[in-house]
Design a protein around this motif. Structure first.
Motif: not given
Length: 522
Positions: A305-325
């Protein structure tokens, strides 16, 4: 969605003062409800865990007289504000007859301050999210802070880190507001002068942070550098430097009293040398809280479950990075400020090449603004995906809160109190000593000692040890009177060499602690 009322909005007749209606509106908003849910989660499990390692130093220290408490703190490694506030809460609980609320050691009173600080983090970090990407980002930020296991763990740990973190976040918002004006104001319209109130509040808040934990200094440095990146002009840049410097310099009078702390700078520290493993472990704790011991039931599921939370972090930050421009310039600017405000973490990494100090508890003081970036990323995901991420965070926090993960050494105390005689010795290790010192009765405390072949390191809490706490061998008078040795330690941990003829006569174990009674057999 905002955290507060429109300054120009008036309350309707019959609804009471404007601030009352504003509070009522906020409480009923999404952020208010998220804060309430986070408060319930934190307070519901406040007394679930026994007082654990590191918390035991807090317990022993604040259960002393004020004079003795300040003497201990001045010889340890932290400033006094957290302990002073904790001591005030302990005194209030004592006056109400609630000293033992929650079990031995009074875990409710000990953890109330960090729990309240953790609750306050929810709307404050949400405000950073609002300044970054608007009301939707603020809402998802609030939910994520409310349920993320790293934030929940910080709120249930009876140390100064939760209080320092909320003061650092408040300092971030105050300096940002002083330099850059209200959220949503076009950057080109920034007024030349800022209300003094925000500058004064920033100095007070940042000073309180460094008076709570010394590592707040690097967090304040990160905030100041982030504010300078906003290019506020020469006058405001000078104000940033002066205000931050005054906040840090406010510690100087304390060092006149606590000069003994400076001796630790030349002594060893418990943090290991910087390595890829240390960086990975620190990052994992910042994202999903510390891992539990392998002997905790269903520990593999908790890790998953802690690993799943890390995946949530990565997904959220990746989505922000993809939308940066695609973001507006003001959004990118605000997001960059929030990221740079976490620069204290990088400072710890750099310093650790010379002197290892990288630890999740210290880095966490500068880490919280990145929750706002994760909240902004969640707001950009489909609602179902964002909801699943928050649900996984909640599931992980609940799964970590329910099982016992702290040592249950306190459960061995009644047996010791009932059996230890006048010529017996109660001996233990640094992991268990302060728990027994705090929670055992006076008779057992008089017999209690650390039994080890060498002196313990200072960072094991030696400032709180009474005189004569450490023994390197079983005293001769105990042997002469055929006294027994009550040994409390982690399972499998053997005492220092015992006198000839002493053997284990009985043993009882609880989670992460065993009581073994050694006695003469000849």
């Amino acid at each position: 969605m905002t955290l507060g009322p429109d300054p120009g909005q008036r309350s309707r007749p019959g609804t009471g003062p404007g601030w009352v209606s504003a509070v009522a509106r906020w409480a009923g908003s999404g952020i208010g409800l998220a804060t309430l849910a986070g408060a319930i989660l934190r307070l519901a499990f406040l007394a679930r865990q026994p007082i654990g390692y590191d918390e035991d130093f807090t317990a022993v220290t604040v259960h002393q007289t004020p004079a003795r408490m300040f003497e201990i703190v001045s010889h340890d490694s932290a400033p006094p504000l957290f302990y002073a506030l904790e001591r005030t809460i302990i005194a209030a609980f004592d006056a109400l007859g609630l000293a033992g609320l929650g079990g031995p050691g009074g875990p409710v009173s000990l953890r109330l301050l960090p729990a309240l600080a953790g609750v306050a983090l929810i709307p404050l970090v949400a405000e950073i999210g609002r300044r970054v990407a608007g009301g939707r980002a603020a809402f998802w930020t609030a939910l994520f802070v409310a349920f993320c296991p790293a934030a929940v763990w910080l709120s249930g740990f009876a140390r100064m880190y939760g209080l320092a973190a909320v003061l650092v976040v408040a300092s971030t918002l105050l300096l940002w507001r002083a330099v850059d004006g209200p959220a949503g104001q076009p950057s080109g319209d920034r007024p030349l002068r800022r209300p003094r109130t925000f500058w004064i509040a920033y100095v007070v808040c940042a000073a309180a942070a460094v008076w709570t934990d010394y590592f707040s200094i690097v967090a304040v440095a990160g905030i100041a550098l982030a504010a300078l990146w906003l290019r506020p002009g020469i006058r405001n840049a000078a104000s940033i430097a002066i205000a931050s410097g005054v906040a840090v310099a406010s510690l100087l009078p304390w060092f006149l009293v606590a000069s003994a702390q400076l001796q630790h700078s030349s002594q060893g520290f418990w943090v290991g040398p910087l390595s890829l493993g240390v960086v990975q472990g620190t990052l994992g704790q910042l994202l999903a809280s510390p891992r539990v011991a392998g002997e905790v039931p269903f520990s593999a599921l908790l890790d998953l479950l802690q690993g799943a939370v890390i995946v949530v972090w990565l997904a959220a930050l990746l989505r922000l990075a993809v939308s940066w421009r695609a973001m507006r310039a003001e959004t990118r600017r605000a997001a960059t400020f929030a990221l740079l405000a976490c620069g204290g973490v990088l400072v710890l990494v750099v310093v650790s090449f010379w002197r290892p100090i990288l630890d999740a508890r210290y880095a966490g003081l500068a880490w919280m603004p990145i929750f706002a970036l994760a909240g902004a990323g969640l707001a950009m995901l489909p609602r179902s995906a964002a909801s699943l991420g928050v649900a996984l965070a909640l599931a992980s926090s609940l799964s970590l809160s329910i099982p016992i993960t702290h040592t249950q050494a306190r459960d061995l105390i009644p047996d010791i109190e009932a059996q230890a005689g006048p010529h017996d010795l109660v001996a233990t290790t640094t992991d268990q000593y302060l728990i027994l010192l705090d929670e055992a009765n006076a008779d057992v405390r008089a017999k209690l000692h650390l039994l080890r072949p060498d002196d313990p390191p200072w960072f094991s809490g030696t400032a709180a040890y009474p005189a004569g706490a450490v023994l390197h061998a079983v005293p001769a008078d105990v042997v002469a009177n055929r006294g027994r040795v009550f040994w409390v330690a982690a399972p499998g941990k053997q005492p220092a060499p015992l006198p000839a003829g002493y053997r284990a006569v009985e043993s009882r174990c609880v989670f992460q602690a065993c009581l073994t009674v050694y006695g003469p057999t000849d």
